[in-house]
Design a protein around this motif. Structure first.
Motif, PDB file in Angstrom:
ATOM      1  N   LYS A 224       4.204 -53.190  33.931  1.00  0.00           N
ATOM      2  CA  LYS A 224       4.979 -51.990  34.283  1.00  0.00           C
ATOM      3  C   LYS A 224       6.000 -52.312  35.366  1.00  0.00           C
ATOM      4  CE  LYS A 224       4.500 -47.188  35.624  1.00  0.00           C
ATOM      5  NZ  LYS A 224       3.591 -46.116  36.024  1.00  0.00           N
ATOM      6  N   ALA A 225       5.618 -53.137  36.334  1.00  0.00           N
ATOM      7  CA  ALA A 225       6.528 -53.502  37.412  1.00  0.00           C
ATOM      8  C   ALA A 225       7.680 -54.363  36.902  1.00  0.00           C
ATOM      9  CB  ALA A 225       5.774 -54.238  38.513  1.00  0.00           C
TER      10      ALA A 225
ATOM     11  N   GLY B 120       9.291 -53.984  34.224  1.00  0.00           N
ATOM     12  CA  GLY B 120      10.311 -53.152  33.616  1.00  0.00           C
ATOM     13  C   GLY B 120      10.402 -53.392  32.123  1.00  0.00           C
ATOM     14  N   PRO B 121      11.291 -52.665  31.462  1.00  0.00           N
ATOM     15  CA  PRO B 121      11.370 -52.736  30.000  1.00  0.00           C
ATOM     16  C   PRO B 121      11.882 -54.079  29.488  1.00  0.00           C
ATOM     17  CG  PRO B 121      13.144 -51.408  30.870  1.00  0.00           C
ATOM     18  CD  PRO B 121      12.226 -51.721  32.029  1.00  0.00           C
ATOM     19  N   TYR B 122      12.536 -54.858  30.345  1.00  0.00           N
ATOM     20  CA  TYR B 122      13.099 -56.120  29.883  1.00  0.00           C
ATOM     21  C   TYR B 122      12.336 -57.318  30.430  1.00  0.00           C
ATOM     22  CZ  TYR B 122      16.716 -52.973  28.485  1.00  0.00           C
ATOM     23  OH  TYR B 122      17.374 -51.941  27.920  1.00  0.00           O
ATOM     24  N   GLY B 123      11.200 -57.074  31.063  1.00  0.00           N
ATOM     25  CA  GLY B 123      10.365 -58.166  31.518  1.00  0.00           C
ATOM     26  C   GLY B 123      10.862 -58.883  32.757  1.00  0.00           C
ATOM     27  N   THR B 124      11.697 -58.230  33.536  1.00  0.00           N
ATOM     28  CA  THR B 124      12.189 -58.833  34.761  1.00  0.00           C
ATOM     29  C   THR B 124      11.916 -57.900  35.906  1.00  0.00           C
ATOM     30  OG1 THR B 124      14.375 -57.894  34.437  1.00  0.00           O
ATOM     31  CG2 THR B 124      14.016 -60.118  33.615  1.00  0.00           C
ATOM     32  N   SER B 125      11.641 -58.463  37.042  1.00  0.00           N
ATOM     33  CA  SER B 125      11.370 -57.633  38.224  1.00  0.00           C
ATOM     34  C   SER B 125      12.642 -57.219  38.896  1.00  0.00           C
ATOM     35  CB  SER B 125      10.540 -58.361  39.256  1.00  0.00           C
ATOM     36  OG  SER B 125       9.656 -59.259  38.753  1.00  0.00           O
TER      37      SER B 125
END
Length: 57
Positions: free
Chosen positions: A49-50, A52-57
């Protein structure tokens, strides 16, 4: 014809797909070793979840 935009888009898409696959493999490994109702799986969901939708923080 300048294809820089499309080259970057293709690169980013491939990177996203690799990251998505790695996250799903990690999730499957955690589920196999610890189970779905484990603190490790809860930590995975928090990290996902942290990220984000694109897999980056």
């Amino acid at each position: 014809m300048n294809t820089t935009y499309f080259d970057e888009m293709t690169f980013n898409c491939a990177a996203y797909e690799r990251a998505k696959k790695e996250r799903e493999e990690r999730k499957a490994q955690i589920a196999k070793v610890h189970g779905y109702n484990s603190p490790e799986m809860d930590a995975w969901y928090t990290e996902d979840k942290a990220a984000g939708p694109y897999g980056t923080s």
